[in-house]
Scaffold this motif. Structure first.
Motif, PDB file in Angstrom:
ATOM      1  N   TYR A 184     -11.049   8.740  14.304  1.00  0.00           N
ATOM      2  CA  TYR A 184      -9.686   8.309  14.585  1.00  0.00           C
ATOM      3  C   TYR A 184      -9.224   7.202  13.639  1.00  0.00           C
ATOM      4  CZ  TYR A 184     -10.693  10.950  18.807  1.00  0.00           C
ATOM      5  OH  TYR A 184     -11.054  11.939  19.680  1.00  0.00           O
ATOM      6  N   ASN A 185     -10.123   6.329  13.244  1.00  0.00           N
ATOM      7  CA  ASN A 185      -9.730   5.287  12.287  1.00  0.00           C
ATOM      8  C   ASN A 185      -9.390   5.901  10.933  1.00  0.00           C
ATOM      9  OD1 ASN A 185      -9.964   2.705  13.689  1.00  0.00           O
ATOM     10  ND2 ASN A 185     -12.139   3.194  13.891  1.00  0.00           N
ATOM     11  N   GLY A 186     -10.200   6.860  10.504  1.00  0.00           N
ATOM     12  CA  GLY A 186      -9.911   7.534   9.238  1.00  0.00           C
ATOM     13  C   GLY A 186      -8.600   8.296   9.291  1.00  0.00           C
ATOM     14  N   ALA A 187      -8.363   8.998  10.403  1.00  0.00           N
ATOM     15  CA  ALA A 187      -7.106   9.735  10.560  1.00  0.00           C
ATOM     16  C   ALA A 187      -5.926   8.782  10.572  1.00  0.00           C
ATOM     17  CB  ALA A 187      -7.147  10.545  11.857  1.00  0.00           C
ATOM     18  N   HIS A 188      -6.087   7.644  11.235  1.00  0.00           N
ATOM     19  CA  HIS A 188      -5.011   6.653  11.283  1.00  0.00           C
ATOM     20  C   HIS A 188      -4.640   6.186   9.875  1.00  0.00           C
ATOM     21  CE1 HIS A 188      -3.313   2.565  11.723  1.00  0.00           C
ATOM     22  NE2 HIS A 188      -2.769   3.050  12.825  1.00  0.00           N
ATOM     23  N   ARG A 189      -5.629   5.951   9.043  1.00  0.00           N
ATOM     24  CA  ARG A 189      -5.350   5.512   7.671  1.00  0.00           C
ATOM     25  C   ARG A 189      -4.584   6.578   6.897  1.00  0.00           C
ATOM     26  NH1 ARG A 189     -10.567   3.200   8.290  1.00  0.00           N
ATOM     27  NH2 ARG A 189     -11.575   5.053   7.446  1.00  0.00           N
ATOM     28  N   LYS A 190      -4.979   7.843   7.057  1.00  0.00           N
ATOM     29  CA  LYS A 190      -4.299   8.922   6.336  1.00  0.00           C
ATOM     30  C   LYS A 190      -2.851   9.064   6.788  1.00  0.00           C
ATOM     31  CE  LYS A 190      -7.697  10.216   3.710  1.00  0.00           C
ATOM     32  NZ  LYS A 190      -7.601  10.063   2.236  1.00  0.00           N
ATOM     33  N   TYR A 191      -2.611   8.997   8.099  1.00  0.00           N
ATOM     34  CA  TYR A 191      -1.236   9.121   8.597  1.00  0.00           C
ATOM     35  C   TYR A 191      -0.388   7.930   8.138  1.00  0.00           C
ATOM     36  CZ  TYR A 191      -3.047  12.778  11.721  1.00  0.00           C
ATOM     37  OH  TYR A 191      -3.621  13.910  12.235  1.00  0.00           O
ATOM     38  N   THR A 192      -1.004   6.753   8.062  1.00  0.00           N
ATOM     39  CA  THR A 192      -0.273   5.574   7.600  1.00  0.00           C
ATOM     40  C   THR A 192       0.128   5.745   6.137  1.00  0.00           C
ATOM     41  OG1 THR A 192      -1.442   4.142   9.162  1.00  0.00           O
ATOM     42  CG2 THR A 192      -0.399   3.076   7.266  1.00  0.00           C
ATOM     43  N   GLU A 193      -0.785   6.257   5.330  1.00  0.00           N
ATOM     44  CA  GLU A 193      -0.460   6.524   3.923  1.00  0.00           C
ATOM     45  C   GLU A 193       0.636   7.577   3.814  1.00  0.00           C
ATOM     46  OE1 GLU A 193      -3.966   7.447   1.627  1.00  0.00           O
ATOM     47  OE2 GLU A 193      -5.149   5.939   2.657  1.00  0.00           O
ATOM     48  N   ALA A 194       0.576   8.582   4.679  1.00  0.00           N
ATOM     49  CA  ALA A 194       1.584   9.641   4.663  1.00  0.00           C
ATOM     50  C   ALA A 194       2.961   9.085   5.024  1.00  0.00           C
ATOM     51  CB  ALA A 194       1.186  10.755   5.627  1.00  0.00           C
ATOM     52  N   ILE A 195       3.009   8.172   6.003  1.00  0.00           N
ATOM     53  CA  ILE A 195       4.277   7.578   6.422  1.00  0.00           C
ATOM     54  C   ILE A 195       4.908   6.796   5.270  1.00  0.00           C
ATOM     55  CG2 ILE A 195       5.255   5.768   7.900  1.00  0.00           C
ATOM     56  CD1 ILE A 195       3.334   6.813  10.114  1.00  0.00           C
ATOM     57  N   LYS A 196       4.092   6.153   4.469  1.00  0.00           N
ATOM     58  CA  LYS A 196       4.630   5.415   3.319  1.00  0.00           C
ATOM     59  C   LYS A 196       5.307   6.366   2.331  1.00  0.00           C
ATOM     60  CE  LYS A 196       1.193   1.691   3.534  1.00  0.00           C
ATOM     61  NZ  LYS A 196       0.012   1.078   2.868  1.00  0.00           N
TER      62      LYS A 196
END
Length: 534
Positions: free
Chosen positions: A28-40
């Motif tokens: 979940y931490n890894g997924a959170h980082r990817k979604y955060t990068e995607a939002i940017k």
């Protein structure tokens, strides 16, 4: 102003796919980082916020999850999954009205007929969520110990006795709880007086109130709780609404982040605001945010038993405090504020421990006994003052006692460990502290389970009685005194029985005694209060 970054739809989709894969593997931490990068890369895509909210829900970061869901439904008001996740996050935060609204919105946006299997599954989930929120909303009326006017005027409440005895204790240089209790109550009284001074100047057509008042009320109340939460008393049914109004007033006036999200938004915005506004403003913004989290966590855990909610609030506070200490290590205390001091952090850790203890004791399933022991051990290592250390030791003792009394295996080791930690907890506290006597009683209970001889247990009884005499001089009033009186009766009954048997020649100091069962004291009168969503 910084130039807005161009939207990269393809890059965002690639990162979203990577995030989905990580989420599927429960990273979940890894997924959170990817979604955060995607939002940017594509901040206009509601799916990215809803997906990140799913990771936050899995990580139990419900405040941030709720804000991501709100952003998703702002971008797409018909987004069913986002409404459902908002319902779940709001339920976890005990925001029942918001939870009800979100579950209903999720149901409203489902097709009325010809539902696919996936939609049927979602409908069942949303209906269950709606039902659970309704049940929880009905149970929102709760209670606190009612302190009558007569009780307050008696001069016998612990904080009144503490104020009366403080000079005497100081003169003989005796360790005493009176100093802590008096200090905490002064903060609590100052906060309550300040809240009473907050006035509504006007009310806008949309219902928003223009308030005037002090902006250090929550600081005083939070300080009182961190010092000694037992001074927190109220019998007013209006208190929850008043304190919610005070929190919102101070957060808005001091530009806090309580209505903006969790730690992530604070970490994102605070450094920039510090550069543009300076410490005088940012210090107050950080302080009010952290203190409102602390107060809301404590308030809801005490009144409603929302231990998981409280744990999340304390965890959020500790997250910001650790981050701030690392980011501004050399900034003086008077500049960055007292919230970053070790004593403040230890107080929050103690509250966090209490919240986890409450959750484990109620078998809520989120934490294990080992989690509790690990957190307590961290406090023992880091704490310098006696109260957090005593609390941590007593919790470890409780965990061992629970294991010993519920395990079919050999229980001797756990009873020994429980006896040790309860004794250490008692020894860390002054003799006139109510918990000192209660921890000694648990130590006695463990010794009896271990079949220790009367030569060990009878002197301990004498020590407990001596301590209870001092404690009852301060803690005699309800709800504290009833428990102490029952403990005193139990210890006296044990002593009288076995001293008489020794005198009659029926047993010796090498014999083993058995503690009589404790008769639980009657519950104290309660005062109903109603808590609105924050």
């Amino acid at each position: 102003m910084p130039r807005e970054q161009p939207i990269d739809i393809e890059g965002a989709e690639r990162l979203k796919t990577q995030g989905n894969e990580l989420y599927g593997r429960k990273d979940y931490n890894g997924a959170h980082r990817k979604y955060t990068e995607a939002i940017k890369k594509n901040p206009k895509n509601p799916v990215l916020y809803a997906n990140r909210a799913a990771t936050l829900l899995a990580l139990k970061r419900n405040i941030d999850a709720a804000f991501d869901c709100e952003k998703a439904v702002e971008l797409d008001p018909t987004y069913i999954k986002a409404w459902g996740r908002l319902g779940a996050a709001s339920h976890a935060l005990a925001a029942w009205d918001k939870s009800l609204y979100a579950w209903q919105k999720a149901l409203d946006h489902l097709p009325k007929q010809n539902l696919s299997p996936e939609q049927q599954k979602m409908k069942a989930q949303f209906e269950e969520g709606l039902t659970n929120a309704k049940v929880a909303r009905k149970n929102i009326e709760t209670s606190v110990t009612a302190i009558s006017a007569a009780g307050m005027q008696s001069g016998k409440m612990p904080w009144q006795r503490a104020a009366a005895l403080k000079s005497q204790k100081q003169a003989v240089q005796a360790p005493s709880c009176t100093f802590v209790v008096d200090y905490a109550y002064e903060d609590f009284k100052n906060g309550m007086e300040g809240m009473a001074q907050t006035k509504v100047l006007s009310t806008a057509p949309d219902g928003k109130e223009l308030l005037y008042g002090r902006t250090n009320v929550i600081e005083c109340l939070a300080n009182a709780i961190l010092t000694d939460p037992r001074v927190f008393t109220t019998s007013s049914p209006d208190f929850p609404d008043n304190v919610l109004r005070q929190c919102m007033f101070e957060n808005e006036t001091l530009q806090g982040w309580v209505n903006s999200g969790g730690p992530a938004i604070v970490k994102k915005e605070a450094p920039g605001r510090l550069r543009s506004e300076g410490w005088d403003k940012v210090r107050m913004s950080l302080s009010v945010t952290v203190r409102i989290w602390i107060f809301n966590g404590f308030f809801r855990s005490q009144l409603l038993g929302h231990h998981d909610f409280a744990y999340e609030m304390y965890t959020n506070a500790l997250d910001i405090l650790a981050w701030g200490r690392k980011l501004w290590p050399n900034v003086p205390r008077e500049v960055r504020g007292t919230i970053f001091e070790n004593s403040f952090i230890r107080g929050v850790m103690k509250l966090q421990l209490n919240a986890m203890h409450g959750s484990v004791a109620r078998n809520e399933g989120r934490y294990t006994h080992q989690d509790l022991v690990n957190l307590a051990a961290d406090i023992i290592i880091s704490a310098a003052s006696e109260y957090p250390i005593a609390a941590a030791m007593s919790v470890i003792g409780w965990c061992h006692l629970q294991k010993a009394t519920h395990s079919p295996e050999d229980r001797t080791t756990d009873f020994k460990e429980a006896a040790k930690y309860y004794l250490d907890a008692a020894n860390a506290l002054p003799e006139d502290e109510e918990q000192h006597s209660l921890f000694l009683q648990k130590h006695l209970e463990c010794l009896c389970f271990l079949k220790r001889p009367l030569r060990d247990t009878l002197p301990l009884c004498q020590r407990i009685r001596k301590a209870l005499d001092q404690a009852l001089d301060i803690w005699s009033m309800p709800p504290f005194g009833a428990v102490l009186e029952v403990t005193l009766d139990q210890v006296r009954a044990f002593e009288d029985k076995y001293n008489q048997q020794i005198a009659d020649g029926k047993c010796t100091l090498d014999s083993v005694g058995e503690l009589p069962e404790i008769k639980q004291p009657p519950r104290e009168p309660r005062a109903s209060v109603r808590l609105r969503d924050a």
